[in-house]
Design a protein around this motif. Structure first.
Motif, PDB file in Angstrom:
ATOM      1  N   PHE A   1      59.706 -13.405  56.507  1.00  0.00           N
ATOM      2  CA  PHE A   1      58.896 -12.685  57.564  1.00  0.00           C
ATOM      3  C   PHE A   1      58.968 -11.195  57.531  1.00  0.00           C
ATOM      4  CE2 PHE A   1      58.818 -17.027  59.676  1.00  0.00           C
ATOM      5  CZ  PHE A   1      57.608 -16.906  59.930  1.00  0.00           C
ATOM      6  N   ALA A   2      60.186 -10.927  57.250  1.00  0.00           N
ATOM      7  CA  ALA A   2      60.447  -9.269  57.122  1.00  0.00           C
ATOM      8  C   ALA A   2      60.020  -8.619  55.899  1.00  0.00           C
ATOM      9  CB  ALA A   2      62.111  -9.441  57.287  1.00  0.00           C
ATOM     10  N   SER A   3      59.837  -9.539  54.649  1.00  0.00           N
ATOM     11  CA  SER A   3      59.422  -9.192  53.522  1.00  0.00           C
ATOM     12  C   SER A   3      58.040  -8.854  53.576  1.00  0.00           C
ATOM     13  CB  SER A   3      59.602 -10.133  52.238  1.00  0.00           C
ATOM     14  OG  SER A   3      59.324  -9.477  51.289  1.00  0.00           O
ATOM     15  N   LYS A   4      57.169  -9.662  54.183  1.00  0.00           N
ATOM     16  CA  LYS A   4      55.757  -9.728  54.280  1.00  0.00           C
ATOM     17  C   LYS A   4      55.468  -8.529  55.157  1.00  0.00           C
ATOM     18  CE  LYS A   4      51.688 -11.071  54.650  1.00  0.00           C
ATOM     19  NZ  LYS A   4      50.799 -11.121  53.587  1.00  0.00           N
ATOM     20  N   GLU A   5      56.144  -8.285  56.200  1.00  0.00           N
ATOM     21  CA  GLU A   5      55.916  -7.153  56.892  1.00  0.00           C
ATOM     22  C   GLU A   5      56.326  -5.798  56.515  1.00  0.00           C
ATOM     23  OE1 GLU A   5      53.764  -7.115  59.456  1.00  0.00           O
ATOM     24  OE2 GLU A   5      53.541  -9.553  59.133  1.00  0.00           O
ATOM     25  N   GLY A   6      57.154  -5.889  55.492  1.00  0.00           N
ATOM     26  CA  GLY A   6      57.671  -4.689  54.769  1.00  0.00           C
ATOM     27  C   GLY A   6      58.808  -4.076  55.531  1.00  0.00           C
ATOM     28  N   HIS A   7      59.579  -4.783  56.137  1.00  0.00           N
ATOM     29  CA  HIS A   7      60.840  -4.253  57.092  1.00  0.00           C
ATOM     30  C   HIS A   7      61.960  -4.211  55.895  1.00  0.00           C
ATOM     31  CE1 HIS A   7      58.219  -4.313  60.295  1.00  0.00           C
ATOM     32  NE2 HIS A   7      58.281  -5.439  60.662  1.00  0.00           N
ATOM     33  N   LEU A   8      62.237  -3.070  55.435  1.00  0.00           N
ATOM     34  CA  LEU A   8      63.226  -3.077  54.340  1.00  0.00           C
ATOM     35  C   LEU A   8      64.588  -3.036  54.861  1.00  0.00           C
ATOM     36  CD1 LEU A   8      63.518  -2.775  51.233  1.00  0.00           C
ATOM     37  CD2 LEU A   8      63.768  -0.326  51.858  1.00  0.00           C
ATOM     38  N   GLN A   9      64.873  -2.440  56.212  1.00  0.00           N
ATOM     39  CA  GLN A   9      66.134  -2.365  56.626  1.00  0.00           C
ATOM     40  C   GLN A   9      66.641  -3.921  57.045  1.00  0.00           C
ATOM     41  OE1 GLN A   9      65.777   1.025  59.342  1.00  0.00           O
ATOM     42  NE2 GLN A   9      67.698   1.214  58.780  1.00  0.00           N
ATOM     43  N   VAL A  10      65.412  -4.622  57.723  1.00  0.00           N
ATOM     44  CA  VAL A  10      65.827  -5.801  57.990  1.00  0.00           C
ATOM     45  C   VAL A  10      66.199  -6.856  56.916  1.00  0.00           C
ATOM     46  CG1 VAL A  10      64.816  -8.005  59.394  1.00  0.00           C
ATOM     47  CG2 VAL A  10      64.471  -5.691  60.212  1.00  0.00           C
ATOM     48  N   CYS A  11      65.266  -6.674  55.889  1.00  0.00           N
ATOM     49  CA  CYS A  11      65.781  -7.279  54.536  1.00  0.00           C
ATOM     50  C   CYS A  11      67.251  -7.115  54.257  1.00  0.00           C
ATOM     51  CB  CYS A  11      64.666  -7.120  53.770  1.00  0.00           C
ATOM     52  SG  CYS A  11      62.912  -7.511  53.921  1.00  0.00           S
ATOM     53  N   GLN A  12      67.734  -6.015  54.327  1.00  0.00           N
ATOM     54  CA  GLN A  12      68.746  -5.610  53.659  1.00  0.00           C
ATOM     55  C   GLN A  12      69.900  -6.155  54.535  1.00  0.00           C
ATOM     56  OE1 GLN A  12      69.359  -1.404  52.923  1.00  0.00           O
ATOM     57  NE2 GLN A  12      71.498  -1.612  52.183  1.00  0.00           N
ATOM     58  N   GLU A  13      69.828  -6.236  55.782  1.00  0.00           N
ATOM     59  CA  GLU A  13      70.740  -6.741  56.714  1.00  0.00           C
ATOM     60  C   GLU A  13      70.691  -8.433  56.618  1.00  0.00           C
ATOM     61  OE1 GLU A  13      73.464  -6.861  59.509  1.00  0.00           O
ATOM     62  OE2 GLU A  13      72.388  -4.986  58.917  1.00  0.00           O
ATOM     63  N   LEU A  14      69.740  -9.124  56.264  1.00  0.00           N
ATOM     64  CA  LEU A  14      69.632 -10.243  56.193  1.00  0.00           C
ATOM     65  C   LEU A  14      70.205 -10.870  54.854  1.00  0.00           C
ATOM     66  CD1 LEU A  14      65.786 -11.134  57.179  1.00  0.00           C
ATOM     67  CD2 LEU A  14      68.047 -11.819  58.515  1.00  0.00           C
ATOM     68  N   LEU A  15      70.064 -10.078  53.790  1.00  0.00           N
ATOM     69  CA  LEU A  15      70.550 -10.388  52.522  1.00  0.00           C
ATOM     70  C   LEU A  15      72.085 -10.200  52.663  1.00  0.00           C
ATOM     71  CD1 LEU A  15      67.734  -8.749  50.263  1.00  0.00           C
ATOM     72  CD2 LEU A  15      68.328 -11.185  50.366  1.00  0.00           C
ATOM     73  N   GLU A  16      72.477  -8.931  53.219  1.00  0.00           N
ATOM     74  CA  GLU A  16      73.893  -8.839  53.416  1.00  0.00           C
ATOM     75  C   GLU A  16      74.553  -9.991  53.963  1.00  0.00           C
ATOM     76  OE1 GLU A  16      74.455  -5.149  55.071  1.00  0.00           O
ATOM     77  OE2 GLU A  16      73.833  -4.021  53.193  1.00  0.00           O
TER      78      GLU A  16
END
Length: 215
Positions: free
Chosen positions: A162-177
């Motif tokens: 969902f974060a990737s689809k919407e282009g939310h890079l900071q959220v993606c980074q937090e999730l990946l970490e």
């Protein structure tokens, strides 16, 4: 009163809200996303009828405080409301709740392994809503509360999808970490990167984040 509950059921995300563009079921769910006005109207409606719903009967059983609390957590996560999310969690809201007004039980039975055939993956969890909204703070708070970072809904979409689809890079980074799986595929065999915002700079940055993850 039955009509009011039907409206709340819709606001809980059971009709159209969580359809993904290009997903296998989006055509059956109507438009891809509700617009902001509908979300605002639902929030206003819920506030107006909360006291009535709390004492109403649904199928002969009173709607419990636990159900309403879990419903509030979903609504606050959907809005990106950090204060609301924190207060709901502090009161005991369940991080993995999904459509609490229509799904039972609220939590898995203690001692049971797995989720069996119950509708445990139907609907979006609070962290999925927060990731879709792009609220880094809400995502962090939910992760602190031990939200399942790799939980998926019925189409196999995770919070990272969902974060990737919407282009939310900071959220993606937090999730990946926090150990989100970038290789997790949905029912269309799409990874989070495959559904990513088409902007090339986002995709490149997403790839770099994944590359920098510890082995």
């Amino acid at each position: 009163m039955g009509q009011s509950l039907d409206v709340l059921k819709t606001c809980d995300g059971s009709d159209g809200h969580d359809a993904k563009p290009g997903s296998a079921t989006s055509a059956n769910r109507g438009s891809a996303m509700w617009d902001d006005d509908v979300v605002v109207n639902c929030a206003a409606l819920e506030e107006g009828v909360k006291s009535v719903v709390a004492s109403a009967n649904r199928g002969g059983a009173r709607i419990s405080d636990e159900v309403l609390l879990n419903h509030e957590l979903l609504q606050y996560a959907r809005q990106g409301n950090l204060r609301g999310v924190s207060e709901a969690l502090d009161k005991g809201a369940w991080t993995e709740t999904r459509r609490p007004l229509v799904m039972k039980p609220q939590k898995p039975d203690a001692g049971k392994k797995g989720h069996g055939e119950d509708p445990a993956v139907v609907g979006m969890t609070p962290i999925m809503f927060a990731a879709q909204k792009g609220s880094v703070d809400c995502v962090k708070r939910l992760l602190q509360a031990r939200a399942e970072v790799n939980a998926v809904e019925e189409d196999g979409w995770s919070a990272l999808h969902f974060a990737s689809k919407e282009g939310h890079l900071q959220v993606c980074q937090e999730l990946l970490e926090c150990k989100a799986d970038p290789a997790l595929a949905n029912i269309d065999d799409q990874r989070p990167l495959d559904v990513a915002d088409e902007e090339m700079s986002f995709k490149e940055k997403f790839k770099l984040i994944c590359k920098d993850l510890p082995a």
